[in-house]
Design a protein around this motif. Structure first.
Motif, PDB file in Angstrom:
ATOM      1  N   VAL A 179       6.128  -2.313  -8.512  1.00  0.00           N
ATOM      2  CA  VAL A 179       6.035  -1.703  -7.187  1.00  0.00           C
ATOM      3  C   VAL A 179       6.586  -2.640  -6.121  1.00  0.00           C
ATOM      4  O   VAL A 179       6.371  -3.860  -6.158  1.00  0.00           O
ATOM      5  CB  VAL A 179       4.561  -1.353  -6.884  1.00  0.00           C
ATOM      6  CG1 VAL A 179       4.391  -0.920  -5.440  1.00  0.00           C
ATOM      7  CG2 VAL A 179       4.083  -0.252  -7.822  1.00  0.00           C
ATOM      8  N   LYS A 180       7.293  -2.078  -5.173  1.00  0.00           N
ATOM      9  CA  LYS A 180       7.872  -2.847  -4.072  1.00  0.00           C
ATOM     10  C   LYS A 180       6.799  -3.664  -3.345  1.00  0.00           C
ATOM     11  O   LYS A 180       5.724  -3.163  -3.023  1.00  0.00           O
ATOM     12  CB  LYS A 180       8.546  -1.905  -3.079  1.00  0.00           C
ATOM     13  CG  LYS A 180       9.168  -2.605  -1.869  1.00  0.00           C
ATOM     14  CD  LYS A 180       9.720  -1.590  -0.885  1.00  0.00           C
ATOM     15  CE  LYS A 180      10.288  -2.271   0.358  1.00  0.00           C
ATOM     16  NZ  LYS A 180      10.778  -1.294   1.360  1.00  0.00           N
ATOM     17  N   GLY A 181       7.092  -4.934  -3.121  1.00  0.00           N
ATOM     18  CA  GLY A 181       6.188  -5.808  -2.385  1.00  0.00           C
ATOM     19  C   GLY A 181       5.213  -6.578  -3.240  1.00  0.00           C
ATOM     20  O   GLY A 181       4.704  -7.629  -2.830  1.00  0.00           O
ATOM     21  N   MET A 182       4.924  -6.082  -4.445  1.00  0.00           N
ATOM     22  CA  MET A 182       3.967  -6.770  -5.307  1.00  0.00           C
ATOM     23  C   MET A 182       4.610  -8.020  -5.905  1.00  0.00           C
ATOM     24  O   MET A 182       5.756  -7.982  -6.362  1.00  0.00           O
ATOM     25  CB  MET A 182       3.503  -5.835  -6.426  1.00  0.00           C
ATOM     26  CG  MET A 182       2.478  -6.464  -7.365  1.00  0.00           C
ATOM     27  SD  MET A 182       0.985  -7.033  -6.527  1.00  0.00           S
ATOM     28  CE  MET A 182       0.371  -5.479  -5.856  1.00  0.00           C
ATOM     29  N   THR A 183       3.869  -9.125  -5.877  1.00  0.00           N
ATOM     30  CA  THR A 183       4.363 -10.379  -6.438  1.00  0.00           C
ATOM     31  C   THR A 183       3.476 -10.815  -7.606  1.00  0.00           C
ATOM     32  O   THR A 183       2.311 -10.406  -7.711  1.00  0.00           O
ATOM     33  CB  THR A 183       4.356 -11.498  -5.373  1.00  0.00           C
ATOM     34  OG1 THR A 183       2.989 -11.769  -4.980  1.00  0.00           O
ATOM     35  CG2 THR A 183       5.166 -11.083  -4.153  1.00  0.00           C
ATOM     36  N   GLU A 184       4.036 -11.637  -8.462  1.00  0.00           N
ATOM     37  CA  GLU A 184       3.257 -12.158  -9.589  1.00  0.00           C
ATOM     38  C   GLU A 184       2.091 -13.010  -9.097  1.00  0.00           C
ATOM     39  O   GLU A 184       1.023 -13.028  -9.715  1.00  0.00           O
ATOM     40  CB  GLU A 184       4.150 -12.970 -10.521  1.00  0.00           C
ATOM     41  CG  GLU A 184       5.158 -12.134 -11.283  1.00  0.00           C
ATOM     42  CD  GLU A 184       5.908 -12.941 -12.323  1.00  0.00           C
ATOM     43  OE1 GLU A 184       5.666 -14.178 -12.412  1.00  0.00           O
ATOM     44  OE2 GLU A 184       6.720 -12.346 -13.060  1.00  0.00           O
ATOM     45  N   VAL A 208       0.835  -1.205   0.000  1.00  0.00           N
ATOM     46  CA  VAL A 208       0.000   0.000   0.000  1.00  0.00           C
ATOM     47  C   VAL A 208       0.866   1.250   0.000  1.00  0.00           C
ATOM     48  O   VAL A 208       0.659   2.170  -0.822  1.00  0.00           O
ATOM     49  CB  VAL A 208      -0.955  -0.001   1.216  1.00  0.00           C
ATOM     50  CG1 VAL A 208      -1.630   1.360   1.357  1.00  0.00           C
ATOM     51  CG2 VAL A 208      -1.995  -1.105   1.066  1.00  0.00           C
ATOM     52  N   ASP A 209       1.843   1.331   0.898  1.00  0.00           N
ATOM     53  CA  ASP A 209       2.706   2.522   0.949  1.00  0.00           C
ATOM     54  C   ASP A 209       3.507   2.688  -0.337  1.00  0.00           C
ATOM     55  O   ASP A 209       3.738   3.817  -0.794  1.00  0.00           O
ATOM     56  CB  ASP A 209       3.659   2.434   2.144  1.00  0.00           C
ATOM     57  CG  ASP A 209       2.972   2.812   3.454  1.00  0.00           C
ATOM     58  OD1 ASP A 209       1.777   3.146   3.416  1.00  0.00           O
ATOM     59  OD2 ASP A 209       3.641   2.760   4.520  1.00  0.00           O
ATOM     60  N   SER A 210       3.919   1.578  -0.922  1.00  0.00           N
ATOM     61  CA  SER A 210       4.710   1.655  -2.152  1.00  0.00           C
ATOM     62  C   SER A 210       3.862   2.097  -3.343  1.00  0.00           C
ATOM     63  O   SER A 210       4.359   2.796  -4.236  1.00  0.00           O
ATOM     64  CB  SER A 210       5.352   0.292  -2.446  1.00  0.00           C
ATOM     65  OG  SER A 210       6.249  -0.077  -1.415  1.00  0.00           O
TER      66      SER A 210
END
Length: 337
Positions: A189-194, A143-145
């Motif tokens: 975006v940081k933290g997002m995964t496939e 969310v923050d990213s």
């Protein structure tokens, strides 16, 4: 001498038979080629007809949505429906419509049933992730990213990221510091995964509108204004997918299925209808996240087919319906597949 003549007759007969076989092969191949050409030509003709029937369906749906915008439809009786009145409902089955020597089938989605990652606030973004198997810390990072990716400053939030993080990756790139242009950018975006993205998130989000202001062509002059007439921190209960519904607070699989079943017959026209279905506890938990208003952005899919033909053609487009536009609509993107 007679034996020699008999041998010649045998050879002649063999040659004649061989020529006949060769001619049969040539004729057979020619017939097969002709049949193939005729089939290809027929398929091409039907495909072209089906395509333009689908385009006619697209235009018909756009006209219908504009008319509904000008004069919002009222509740109609079953008799009205039998007389051929078309209800241009979102996320609902619309009966096939005859056109010329064929027919078209329309499916309409409204972007109000998705989370606008360029406009949604922190609470809605976090709620969006609640249906995925990830911890609180992982949700905070994503969310923050997202917020850091789209804002214009270079200061990261507590769990977010800016250039210093992205430049330290094995394949470095800059933080965009602007609106998302496509949902695929979420993968940067940081933290997002496939796994999160392809397991359903990509179907829950939209990027439209993705500009701070929009251009309005009225035919007399062109102006720019901020988009302030729609609340992008709410989800339209009539157009939300079942996965989006399941992300709402206290929402169970059974309740989400009941909402979808209810919408097959009719749309929710008041919050009272929804509260009666959900019950007071769940209703109070979800009310801050839901709305009955639609956004101006629609995805329209039209499938055209020729009568008694097997070929179908599909056209799909993202369309903006706005009475302030010169033509009252604008095709923003033709979508393949």
């Amino acid at each position: 001498m007679k034996r020699y003549a008999a041998d010649n007759k045998g050879i002649a007969l063999f040659l004649v038979l061989w020529v006949l076989v060769l001619l049969m092969v040539i004729v057979g191949e020619f017939c097969h080629a002709m049949k193939t050409e005729v089939k290809i030509t027929r398929n091409f003709k039907e495909s072209t007809q089906a395509y333009y029937i689908a385009r006619a369906g697209m235009n018909t749906a756009i006209i219908g949505l504009i008319e509904d915008k000008i004069s919002p439809p009222k509740a109609t009786s079953e008799e009205d429906e039998e007389e051929g009145t078309i209800k241009w409902r979102i996320n609902a089955a619309i009966p096939e419509i005859p056109f010329g020597q064929g027919r078209f089938e329309i499916r309409i989605e409204n972007q109000s049933g998705k989370v606008n990652i360029n406009r949604a606030g922190k609470d809605l973004l976090r709620m969006m992730l609640s249906s995925f198997d990830c911890g609180d810390n992982e949700k905070n990072v994503i969310v923050d990213s997202i917020l850091d990716w789209r804002d214009k400053d270079r200061f990261h939030r507590l769990n977010g990221a800016e250039d210093d993080y992205y430049q330290g990756l094995p394949e470095p790139y800059d933080c965009k510091d602007a609106d998302f242009d496509s949902i695929d950018e979420l993968l940067l975006v940081k933290g997002m995964t496939e796994k999160i993205f392809y397991d359903g998130l990509k179907d829950m989000v939209t990027v439209y509108p993705h500009n701070d202001s929009i251009t309005i062509n009225t035919g007399r002059r062109t102006t720019r204004r901020r988009k302030t007439d729609y609340n992008y921190n709410k989800i339209n209960i009539n157009s939300a997918s079942i996965q989006m519904l399941k992300a709402l607070p206290l929402m169970t699989d059974d309740l989400a299925a009941e909402i979808v079943e209810y919408r097959k017959e009719k749309d929710f026209v008041s919050m009272t209808d929804l509260s009666g279905l959900l019950g007071p506890e769940v209703y109070q938990a979800v009310i801050r996240y839901i709305t009955l208003k639609t956004s101006p952005y629609f995805i329209i899919k039209s499938i055209g087919a020729v009568e008694e033909g097997s070929v179908k053609q599909e056209v799909k487009a993202l369309v903006k319906i706005d009475l302030k536009l010169k033509d009252r609509y604008l095709v923003l993107q033709w979508i393949k597949g």
